[in-house]
Motif scaffolding. Sequence first.
Motif, PDB file in Angstrom:
ATOM      1  N   LEU A 492       0.358 -62.780  40.667  1.00  0.00           N
ATOM      2  CA  LEU A 492      -1.289 -63.585  40.295  1.00  0.00           C
ATOM      3  C   LEU A 492      -0.758 -64.314  39.178  1.00  0.00           C
ATOM      4  N   GLN A 654       0.997 -57.777  38.102  1.00  0.00           N
ATOM      5  CA  GLN A 654      -0.155 -58.663  37.960  1.00  0.00           C
ATOM      6  C   GLN A 654      -0.882 -58.188  36.459  1.00  0.00           C
ATOM      7  N   PHE A 678      -7.560 -63.016  41.096  1.00  0.00           N
ATOM      8  CA  PHE A 678      -7.941 -61.980  41.661  1.00  0.00           C
ATOM      9  C   PHE A 678      -8.949 -62.068  42.866  1.00  0.00           C
ATOM     10  N   TYR A 702      -7.356 -51.852  43.589  1.00  0.00           N
ATOM     11  CA  TYR A 702      -8.279 -52.618  43.041  1.00  0.00           C
ATOM     12  C   TYR A 702      -8.931 -52.279  41.663  1.00  0.00           C
ATOM     13  N   LEU A 705      -6.600 -53.140  39.054  1.00  0.00           N
ATOM     14  CA  LEU A 705      -6.411 -54.721  38.798  1.00  0.00           C
ATOM     15  C   LEU A 705      -7.956 -55.103  38.106  1.00  0.00           C
ATOM     16  N   VAL A 709      -8.235 -56.877  34.605  1.00  0.00           N
ATOM     17  CA  VAL A 709      -9.105 -58.090  34.298  1.00  0.00           C
ATOM     18  C   VAL A 709     -10.223 -58.099  33.327  1.00  0.00           C
TER      19      VAL A 709
END
Length: 894
Positions: A492, A654, A678, A702, A705, A709
């Motif tokens: 990413l 990521q 994302f 998920y 991540l 984030v």
Amino acid sequence: MTAIKHALQRDIFTPNDERLLSIVNVCKAGKKKKNCFLCATVTTERPVQVNVVKVKKSDKGDFYKRQIAWALRDLAVVDAKDAIKENPEFDLHFEKIYKWVASSTAEKNAFISCIWKLNQRYLRKKIDFVNVSSQLLEESVPSGENQSVTGGDEEAVDEYQELNAREEQDIEIMMEGCEYAISNAEAFAEKLSRELQVLDGANIQSIMASEKQVNILMKLLDEALKEVDQIELKLSSYEEMLQSVKEQMDQISESNHLIHLSNTNNVKLLSEIEFLVNHMDLAKGHIKALQEGDLASSRGIEACTNAADALLQCMNVALHPGHDMLHAVKQQQQRFGDLREQFARRLASHLNNVFVQQGHDQSSTLAQHSIELTLPNHHPFHRDLLRYAKLMEWLKSTDYGKYEGLTKNYMDYLSRLYEREIKDFFEVAKIKMTGTTKESKKFATLPRKESAVKQETESLHGSSGKLTGSTSSLNKLSVQSSGSRRSQSSSLLDMGNMSASDLDVADRTKFDKIFEQVLSELEPLCLAEQDFISKFFKLQQHQNIPGTMAETEDLDGGMLPRQHNSGVLQSISSEKDMIRQMMIKIFRCIEPELNNLIALGDKIDSFNSLYMLVKMSHHVWTAQNVDPASFLSTTLGNVLVTVKRNFDKCISNQIRQMEEVKISKKSKVGILPFVAEFEEFAGLAESIFKNAERRGDLDKAYIKLIRGVFVNVEKVANESQKTPRDVVMMENFHHIFATLSRLKISCLEAEKKEAKQKYTDHLQSYVIYSLGQPLEKLNHFFEGVEARVAQGIREEEVSYQLAFNKQELRKVIKEYPGKEVKKGLDNLYKKVDKHLCEEENLLQVVWHSMQDEFIRQYKHFEGLIARCYPGSGVTMEFTIQDILDYCSSIAQSH
């Protein structure tokens, strides 16, 4: 119960001179069930004593013991609980009340009936029977117990024998004939004695008078004895005659027995000879087939198979005791053994030649499969070999050493053949993935030459098939295709410097198709080979083989049998184990080649790990449904672990690179790169994992991540100097909320709500902070008013304060005409426009919120004027409608 009763009588009551009359199996009411027996007994000695005895089993359970006894005269009340309904409970009232529960109502009733009869017979004091049926007390005791109480041993129970009616009448007549019988019993007894003596004398005279008749009788007896002697003489002569006849009959019987024995022996001998001839004679045609039969033709194979089965039947015949001592049988067994050894050697040699020839023929067809991504079909090879399946079964049961040698040779030849085919197949797959057409042409002409792609990928792998290169080297990989091709990396943050249009979706789709085709080609190949091994080597009937089996880890990660003195296969405990070991040996190159291919795909584009995880999971799930312990299921499961590690490493990269992101100090932040990426990752993952078996892995990714984030958005917002923190948080969490709302990811519902809350909170915070106090002096004035009210001054009296009278209020209001207000709002709009980014398009949302906040302040001021300065006629120089018009015109002008 009868057996228990006899045992108790024998072991407990007979030694104590007592007789057992009735017994009932009981336990104490309301407690744990510990059974014992209540026994009704009487003594055999005078005077008779009646007892109720409690008997229980010993702790060891092998004999009974007497626990406690109560005299029946101490029993006051027998309570049967219910005279109408059947109820096994009853109470016995001695010095204290004992509550019992019988094993059955019938036993309870019989016991109570026996107690009642004993009470009636032996006790003067009558026992109270409560809640006892009157019919039960009136009816007699059952036959067995009645005999115990009233029959059999009358002398032990009854105290005297009553006179019958006739005897009683005769005594009365005698006593009436003697007037003094009652007053003088001695005189009456003396009279009776004299009369008895007279009667005795009369009897003796009568006997002496009958002497003549006795003499006559004795004479008749003597004559009868003489007749008996004559009969005995005649019987003796008859017996002598019969004795001679008996001797003659014995001789005839012995002769007949010898004849019968000879016939029986002859029949048995003939039966044994027929048995040996029928079961140990091999036809000449079978012998010829075993010695010279053609093992290359179908007819010859059939003839050899029938001959081998016939030979096996002859060798396995169950001989009768003693047959193995016969010289002819030993010779025939030796002949069979020689035939078996000769044919087994010839069969093993022929099959080894077939393995070598088939492997050579199969290698010649590799060139036509080198360009296409397909594996050669081994069905013709399997079909030809299956003709020998029955012969392999025969060899397995007769000569396991040669069977084991053939198995080892088959694995050796086939492992080399499959290794060439599979490596060439994977080489073509790698070329198609990277698109190097020049290398493809080179591979078509030189199938065994190492390609540049293979050399490059092998540098990235160790013996376990894992990547050894660092993340930075992966991000720098460039794969050439008919000219220079752009570097691809799907992490990413590596994509932060390229737009979404730069991502080669076609390459990912191509990789997905190639990877699926590779797995689709490998699965039928492995399943067909496994099915063939099972049928050809007859592993369905495999039994345990004595010995030990040790496993060693192969260089490629598989488990192979360690060779001992007896060969490569020893003591495999089941059919599946043996098949698995053979498959591991034959296809030992599949797992490392798959790992190499996976590493190449991950190196080309780390997003490929998503495709590989889905595809590999599906194929593992399919293989496990067929056979969870099969070679294919185990191998794909091992490779799936590698794919899952690459996937987890991609996610970790990521998150790590999110933490390393740097923002420009001179430009506004806007939507952060990893937030946009994302969104791209989630969109791609949702399309790939639709209806996938490993959805749980994506959901976990998920969560990791999105938490990364969230944390890093807040981190960047705190570090931002050009853009206010609230703007960074508001815009990015609005973008995250919009993404999650559009994709509808069920596992991120809580994060979606959290993103919306953060967006709303920071929007409100930014509006309040940016708007501030546009009417500053007026705001300070009314703050002073509110302070006076808070100190206790009534609102309508505030206007009498010198600093807050009506004149001061009018002065402050005049400083904010509509023109100045519009100018201030225009400057505020420009300031907000500089802070916000265009891509998220939140300017109008923020402006509308500021308008609402400004109107709220205006209404607050008007309310204070109405309450604190009633009737003064003081109003603001602009209205709410003016504010709406100002905001609308400002928004339209920009």
